[in-house]
Motif scaffolding. Structure first.
Motif, PDB file in Angstrom:
ATOM      1  N   TYR A 203     -41.932 -55.534 -40.289  1.00 44.80           N
ATOM      2  CA  TYR A 203     -41.478 -56.203 -41.640  1.00 44.80           C
ATOM      3  C   TYR A 203     -42.423 -56.067 -42.770  1.00 44.80           C
ATOM      4  O   TYR A 203     -42.110 -56.420 -43.850  1.00 44.80           O
ATOM      5  CB  TYR A 203     -40.733 -57.823 -41.471  1.00 44.80           C
ATOM      6  CG  TYR A 203     -39.766 -57.487 -40.340  1.00 44.80           C
ATOM      7  CD1 TYR A 203     -38.869 -56.520 -39.913  1.00 44.80           C
ATOM      8  CD2 TYR A 203     -39.580 -58.765 -39.943  1.00 44.80           C
ATOM      9  CE1 TYR A 203     -38.029 -56.643 -39.013  1.00 44.80           C
ATOM     10  CE2 TYR A 203     -38.459 -58.975 -39.028  1.00 44.80           C
ATOM     11  CZ  TYR A 203     -37.648 -58.002 -38.515  1.00 44.80           C
ATOM     12  OH  TYR A 203     -36.862 -57.958 -37.529  1.00 44.80           O
TER      13      TYR A 203
ATOM     14  N   ASP B  84     -39.193 -61.005 -54.682  1.00 43.56           N
ATOM     15  CA  ASP B  84     -38.262 -59.746 -54.949  1.00 43.56           C
ATOM     16  C   ASP B  84     -36.770 -60.090 -54.197  1.00 43.56           C
ATOM     17  O   ASP B  84     -36.849 -59.574 -53.080  1.00 43.56           O
ATOM     18  CB  ASP B  84     -38.707 -58.522 -54.615  1.00 43.56           C
ATOM     19  CG  ASP B  84     -37.663 -57.418 -55.167  1.00 43.56           C
ATOM     20  OD1 ASP B  84     -36.740 -57.943 -55.936  1.00 43.56           O
ATOM     21  OD2 ASP B  84     -37.971 -56.362 -55.077  1.00 43.56           O
TER      22      ASP B  84
ATOM     23  N   PRO C 172     -42.293 -55.530 -54.399  1.00 38.41           N
ATOM     24  CA  PRO C 172     -41.288 -55.758 -53.555  1.00 38.41           C
ATOM     25  C   PRO C 172     -41.610 -56.523 -52.239  1.00 38.41           C
ATOM     26  O   PRO C 172     -41.411 -56.019 -51.050  1.00 38.41           O
ATOM     27  CB  PRO C 172     -40.898 -54.373 -53.255  1.00 38.41           C
ATOM     28  CG  PRO C 172     -42.323 -53.462 -53.143  1.00 38.41           C
ATOM     29  CD  PRO C 172     -43.062 -54.267 -54.321  1.00 38.41           C
TER      30      PRO C 172
ATOM     31  N   ARG D 289     -40.251 -60.116 -59.365  1.00 37.41           N
ATOM     32  CA  ARG D 289     -39.985 -58.755 -58.961  1.00 37.41           C
ATOM     33  C   ARG D 289     -41.014 -57.720 -59.266  1.00 37.41           C
ATOM     34  O   ARG D 289     -41.015 -56.603 -59.490  1.00 37.41           O
ATOM     35  CB  ARG D 289     -38.582 -58.059 -59.540  1.00 37.41           C
ATOM     36  CG  ARG D 289     -37.389 -58.968 -58.898  1.00 37.41           C
ATOM     37  CD  ARG D 289     -36.095 -58.513 -59.507  1.00 37.41           C
ATOM     38  NE  ARG D 289     -35.091 -59.342 -58.798  1.00 37.41           N
ATOM     39  CZ  ARG D 289     -34.592 -60.360 -59.284  1.00 37.41           C
ATOM     40  NH1 ARG D 289     -34.994 -61.079 -60.142  1.00 37.41           N
ATOM     41  NH2 ARG D 289     -33.609 -61.055 -58.613  1.00 37.41           N
TER      42      ARG D 289
ATOM     43  N   ALA E 135     -39.684 -56.938 -49.100  1.00 35.12           N
ATOM     44  CA  ALA E 135     -38.252 -57.175 -49.634  1.00 35.12           C
ATOM     45  C   ALA E 135     -37.281 -56.705 -48.988  1.00 35.12           C
ATOM     46  O   ALA E 135     -36.199 -57.269 -48.939  1.00 35.12           O
ATOM     47  CB  ALA E 135     -38.208 -57.101 -51.232  1.00 35.12           C
ATOM     48  N   SER E 136     -37.075 -55.443 -48.397  1.00 34.76           N
ATOM     49  CA  SER E 136     -36.105 -54.969 -47.712  1.00 34.76           C
ATOM     50  C   SER E 136     -35.886 -55.509 -46.424  1.00 34.76           C
ATOM     51  O   SER E 136     -34.902 -55.398 -45.739  1.00 34.76           O
ATOM     52  CB  SER E 136     -36.276 -53.465 -47.665  1.00 34.76           C
ATOM     53  OG  SER E 136     -37.492 -53.162 -47.068  1.00 34.76           O
ATOM     54  N   TYR E 137     -36.858 -56.353 -45.989  1.00 33.69           N
ATOM     55  CA  TYR E 137     -36.864 -56.925 -44.491  1.00 33.69           C
ATOM     56  C   TYR E 137     -36.608 -58.448 -44.670  1.00 33.69           C
ATOM     57  O   TYR E 137     -36.907 -59.217 -43.562  1.00 33.69           O
ATOM     58  CB  TYR E 137     -37.787 -56.629 -43.828  1.00 33.69           C
ATOM     59  CG  TYR E 137     -38.217 -55.064 -43.357  1.00 33.69           C
ATOM     60  CD1 TYR E 137     -37.402 -54.515 -42.634  1.00 33.69           C
ATOM     61  CD2 TYR E 137     -38.907 -54.306 -43.972  1.00 33.69           C
ATOM     62  CE1 TYR E 137     -37.299 -53.339 -41.954  1.00 33.69           C
ATOM     63  CE2 TYR E 137     -39.095 -52.967 -43.605  1.00 33.69           C
ATOM     64  CZ  TYR E 137     -38.451 -52.562 -42.827  1.00 33.69           C
ATOM     65  OH  TYR E 137     -38.626 -51.162 -42.498  1.00 33.69           O
ATOM     66  N   THR E 138     -36.081 -58.812 -45.956  1.00 33.73           N
ATOM     67  CA  THR E 138     -35.898 -60.271 -46.022  1.00 33.73           C
ATOM     68  C   THR E 138     -34.881 -61.041 -45.237  1.00 33.73           C
ATOM     69  O   THR E 138     -35.098 -62.037 -44.445  1.00 33.73           O
ATOM     70  CB  THR E 138     -35.479 -60.659 -47.443  1.00 33.73           C
ATOM     71  OG1 THR E 138     -36.501 -60.195 -48.554  1.00 33.73           O
ATOM     72  CG2 THR E 138     -35.090 -62.103 -47.850  1.00 33.73           C
TER      73      THR E 138
END
Length: 369
Positions: free
Chosen positions: A93, A212, A43, A40, A114-117
């Motif tokens: 992404y 992350d 991100p 982590r 990471a928010s688009y994993t």
């Protein structure tokens, strides 16, 4: 500053104790081996999917190069996305998606914020399960590959490696370096679809994910996104490679009017799984890894025989290859070969000093820090 000697570099700082983290391993419901390493510090999330039987060595003899085309064109389109839409989506992404093939394996690489994993995982699943290999994309790739191949055949490094692989492996499929031009002119969408259907299977594949994410969430997501990906690869058709070079001695590739020679010296060696592979890697690094190696300091710095020189190990699943390599002016060819061979013989006959061992060991460890 009094007493400062600018001609002598300061001593190396002692290596700090370090312990590389180990990934957690599990198996997805479809048989893919999953290795995860949460990190982590940034991100982002990195994906690597390794397909062990989808490289050049697994091409049929009259279709050499098909594996590379299948890899490149995996992201050329699906029933719901064009190649441009795939690239644009990955870019949105905050990352990318690409596929390549080497001697033995095909590797899918991807990266995203990471928010688009989740959407990136589903994009990966779409290109992996549903490639359409559109005819227009096949033609574009054919033209680009043909142009690249003809350019490569004008380069000394490519010609030397092509001949060197034949000297090492003879007729074994490991010798393959580039597409066969005749096959390149013939393959069509249906050939790529057949290769994909037989070689891009989950059994035996390995997926590595670093970044992350929450391990339990990523496991659930992968089982859902890749659950429809099923099947096994046909039994490995590759014969075991010989442990002896197919050819020895001086082997020349004529290139009229060339002002330089590209030299490659080497031999087959045990694979990475051999008990003494780390010791061999240390020895080869002493010989030819970096600007402090013996080859660099003698062949280049002391004698000026070559402007590029080094040594390394090439590893395959079943075998390895030791390679010493140099680029030199044509008139220095014999002197460069003689000095490279002398340094190899010195490494065999004379133990390395403790200082040299420690410095090279620290260099290798530092590359992984």
């Amino acid at each position: 500053m009094a007493g400062l000697n600018r001609a002598t570099p300061p001593p190396d700082a002692p290596m700090r104790p370090s312990e590389l983290p180990l990934p957690d391993a599990t198996t997805l419901s479809n048989g893919v081996r999953l290795m995860t390493l949460p990190d982590r510090r940034a991100p982002v999330v990195e994906f690597r999917l390794i397909l062990p039987c989808a490289g050049r060595a697994y091409d049929a003899p009259d279709w050499v190069g098909l594996s590379g085309a299948a890899a490149r064109l995996l992201i050329a389109g699906t029933p719901t996305r064009t190649s441009f839409e795939i690239a644009d989506e990955a870019d949105r992404y905050g990352g990318y998606i690409s596929v390549s093939a080497n001697t033995e394996t095909a590797i899918l690489s991807a990266r995203c914020l990471a928010s688009y994993t989740e959407p990136m995982t589903r994009l990966i699943a779409d290109v992996l399960l549903n490639p359409t290999f559109p005819a227009d994309e096949v033609e574009i790739d054919r033209a680009n590959t043909l142009q690249r191949l003809r350019l490569q055949r004008s380069q000394p490094a490519f010609l030397a490696e092509e001949r060197f692989r034949t000297a090492l492996f003879g007729e074994h499929p490991y010798r393959r370096l580039a597409p066969d031009e005749n096959a390149l002119q013939r393959w069509q969408t249906e050939h790529l679809q057949t290769f994909h259907a037989t070689r891009y299977r989950p059994q035996g594949a390995t997926l590595l994910i670093v970044g992350d994410f929450e391990p339990e969430a990523i496991l659930k997501l992968l089982n859902d996104a890749l659950g429809a990906w099923q099947g096994t690869v046909a039994q490995d058709p590759l014969p075991a490679p010989s442990m002896q070079n197919a050819e020895v001695g001086w082997l020349l590739v004529e290139r009229p009017n060339s002002v330089q020679s590209h030299l490659m010296l080497g031999a087959l060696c045990p694979p990475r799984t051999a008990p003494d592979s780390l010791a061999l890697q240390l020895a080869v690094s002493i010989l030819g890894a970096g600007a402090s190696s013996r080859l660099f300091l003698t062949v280049r710095e002391q004698y000026g025989y070559a402007y590029s020189v080094g040594a390394h190990l090439d590893y395959y699943l079943r075998i390895g290859a030791f390679v010493a390599e140099a680029q030199t002016a044509t008139e220095n060819t014999h002197d460069a070969v003689r000095q490279i061979r002398a340094e190899i013989e010195r490494l065999i006959q004379e133990p390395a000093s403790q200082e040299e061992l420690d410095a090279t060991r620290n260099y290798l460890i530092g590359r992984h820090m």
